[in-house]
Design a protein around this motif. Sequence first.
Motif, PDB file in Angstrom:
ATOM      1  N   SER A  83      -2.528  -1.202  -0.561  1.00 32.73           N
ATOM      2  CA  SER A  83      -1.362  -0.775  -1.350  1.00 32.73           C
ATOM      3  C   SER A  83      -1.640   0.484  -2.154  1.00 32.73           C
ATOM      4  CB  SER A  83      -0.946  -1.885  -2.309  1.00 32.73           C
ATOM      5  OG  SER A  83      -1.926  -2.078  -3.316  1.00 32.73           O
ATOM      6  N   TYR A 122       4.817  -0.478   0.186  1.00 34.21           N
ATOM      7  CA  TYR A 122       4.690   0.481   1.298  1.00 34.21           C
ATOM      8  C   TYR A 122       3.200   0.741   1.497  1.00 34.21           C
ATOM      9  CZ  TYR A 122       5.695   4.712   4.078  1.00 34.21           C
ATOM     10  OH  TYR A 122       5.790   5.658   5.062  1.00 34.21           O
ATOM     11  N   GLU A 126       1.706   1.486   6.866  1.00 34.62           N
ATOM     12  CA  GLU A 126       3.076   1.957   7.054  1.00 34.62           C
ATOM     13  C   GLU A 126       3.160   3.471   6.908  1.00 34.62           C
ATOM     14  OE1 GLU A 126       6.007  -1.579   5.639  1.00 34.62           O
ATOM     15  OE2 GLU A 126       4.573  -0.901   4.132  1.00 34.62           O
ATOM     16  N   ALA A 127       2.416   4.017   5.946  1.00 39.96           N
ATOM     17  CA  ALA A 127       2.421   5.469   5.752  1.00 39.96           C
ATOM     18  C   ALA A 127       1.856   6.185   6.973  1.00 39.96           C
ATOM     19  CB  ALA A 127       1.622   5.821   4.499  1.00 39.96           C
ATOM     20  N   ASP A 130       4.282   5.891   9.943  1.00 38.52           N
ATOM     21  CA  ASP A 130       5.393   6.820   9.800  1.00 38.52           C
ATOM     22  C   ASP A 130       4.958   8.270   9.954  1.00 38.52           C
ATOM     23  OD1 ASP A 130       6.936   4.607   9.407  1.00 38.52           O
ATOM     24  OD2 ASP A 130       7.110   4.840   7.234  1.00 38.52           O
ATOM     25  N   GLN A 150       3.382  -5.420   7.775  1.00 34.22           N
ATOM     26  CA  GLN A 150       2.871  -4.448   6.801  1.00 34.22           C
ATOM     27  C   GLN A 150       2.461  -3.131   7.445  1.00 34.22           C
ATOM     28  OE1 GLN A 150       3.148  -4.870   3.725  1.00 34.22           O
ATOM     29  NE2 GLN A 150       2.995  -7.019   3.173  1.00 34.22           N
ATOM     30  N   GLY A 151       3.038  -2.817   8.610  1.00 34.96           N
ATOM     31  CA  GLY A 151       2.834  -1.496   9.189  1.00 34.96           C
ATOM     32  C   GLY A 151       1.897  -1.439  10.369  1.00 34.96           C
ATOM     33  N   PRO A 340       4.310   8.174  -1.517  1.00 28.51           N
ATOM     34  CA  PRO A 340       5.446   7.251  -1.440  1.00 28.51           C
ATOM     35  C   PRO A 340       6.139   7.110  -2.784  1.00 28.51           C
ATOM     36  CG  PRO A 340       3.382   6.040  -1.533  1.00 28.51           C
ATOM     37  CD  PRO A 340       3.016   7.486  -1.409  1.00 28.51           C
TER      38      PRO A 340
END
Length: 462
Positions: A83, A122, A126-127, A130, A150-151, A340
């Motif tokens: 996180s 996020y 996930e970062a 993306d 969670q991505g 984010p």
Amino acid sequence: MRLFLIYLFLLGYHLAVGQPPRTARPNIVLIVADDLGWKDVGFMGSPFYETPHLDRLARQGMRFTSAYAAAANCAPSRASLLSGQYGPRHGIYTVANADRGDAKTRKLIPVKNNETLPDSVYTLAEALRDAGYRTASVGKWHLGKSPVSQGFTYSIAGDERGMNKHVSPYGISSLPDGPPGEYLTDRLSTEAVKFLDQANDQPFFLYLPYYAVHTPLQAPAELVKKYQNKAKTAGQQDGTYAAMIESLDRNVGRILEKLDALGLTNNTMVIFTSDNGGIRSISRQDPLRAGKGSYYEGGVRVPLVVRWPGTVAAGTVSSTPVINLDFYPTLLDILKRPKPRQPLDGISILPLLKGGKLPDRPLYWHFPIYLEAYNPQLDGGRDPLFRTRPGSTIRLGDWKLHEYFEDNGLELYNLKTDLGEQHNVASANGAVVKKLHALLKKWRAQQAAFVPTELNPAYRAN
């Protein structure tokens, strides 16, 4: 001159064979060992454990001597890593319940612990997803039912549990059992290699959190025998634990060899670390005090290596304090991605990786919980009943301040002269205590951190 230019061309070609050109989006392999102590590897000075592959990785990159986990045990450390946030933001402070230990010895009512990383967070995965990365989690999750929400687009062997056993049948719902006796560390590496074999032009993020070297202590018999016959050293002498470490090392070697074979080494950042300190009764981290579950140095200081050819100079060593919260903003910085909307509590250490410096900054830990002792005689905690009682900690420069909520106790240590945190010098350094305590209280207010004050009716002072 012409011959010299031809020589340089051929030399460059030879060095680059099998290695595609570096790009602005490196592949990322993040390897996290479980409960591996700061000094449980050769590159950090262990005379007993054998880790030739990790030692080679350290020689090829930057080794950190003052690297920290954001928490002293499994789940909260992993939650913070993924996180980019300190514990008060996600509410994961421990594994299972926060009121561990005999109720009669707990003066305060601790915070209720959160066991699942909220989907609203996020995550680093996930970062990177993306940003166009293929994302994979192979191994321990311990933050909810599955990494998929969670991505991570690919996941195996991760669920809500922390540990079961290291040999098949595993009993892990998301990992089909192998042949009876198959070793879990070997199997996870095999699954990771399968993912690497699918590498194409799309960059990837491989999160490889091994279950080793978490208890129960189980290792291949031939390795255990090797260490049973090896001369022991004070504080590091358990043959099964040593065998687990060597098995972990061998499997990290398999990952590095696969990157070489696929021609991906030059364009892949490899990060190796541990989620928290080791269990002191199994393996001591001298001169560090205490171990897993404690917020003395032995519980939160961890091994860390970063290898990234062409950016991180080989064979470098950094004593600058860093924390696993820093991985998230560092990778965003490398990719030139915006931060984010949620807060990130670490900083980018990219300048440090490039040979520069970081500004001085405080590091914080907050633990409004109780963790009972593993071994009252060997844990090295503040008292024999608990590894951790509710409190907070701050490190700034060479100074480290511990605050305990039950008795408002303050302990101050100078880590430059007293790395083992044996001499509380709070009474002789009032100005330092005042400054650090003010920073700590301000930080808690900014984090909306829960500080327990309610008295436990079951408590008995004696």
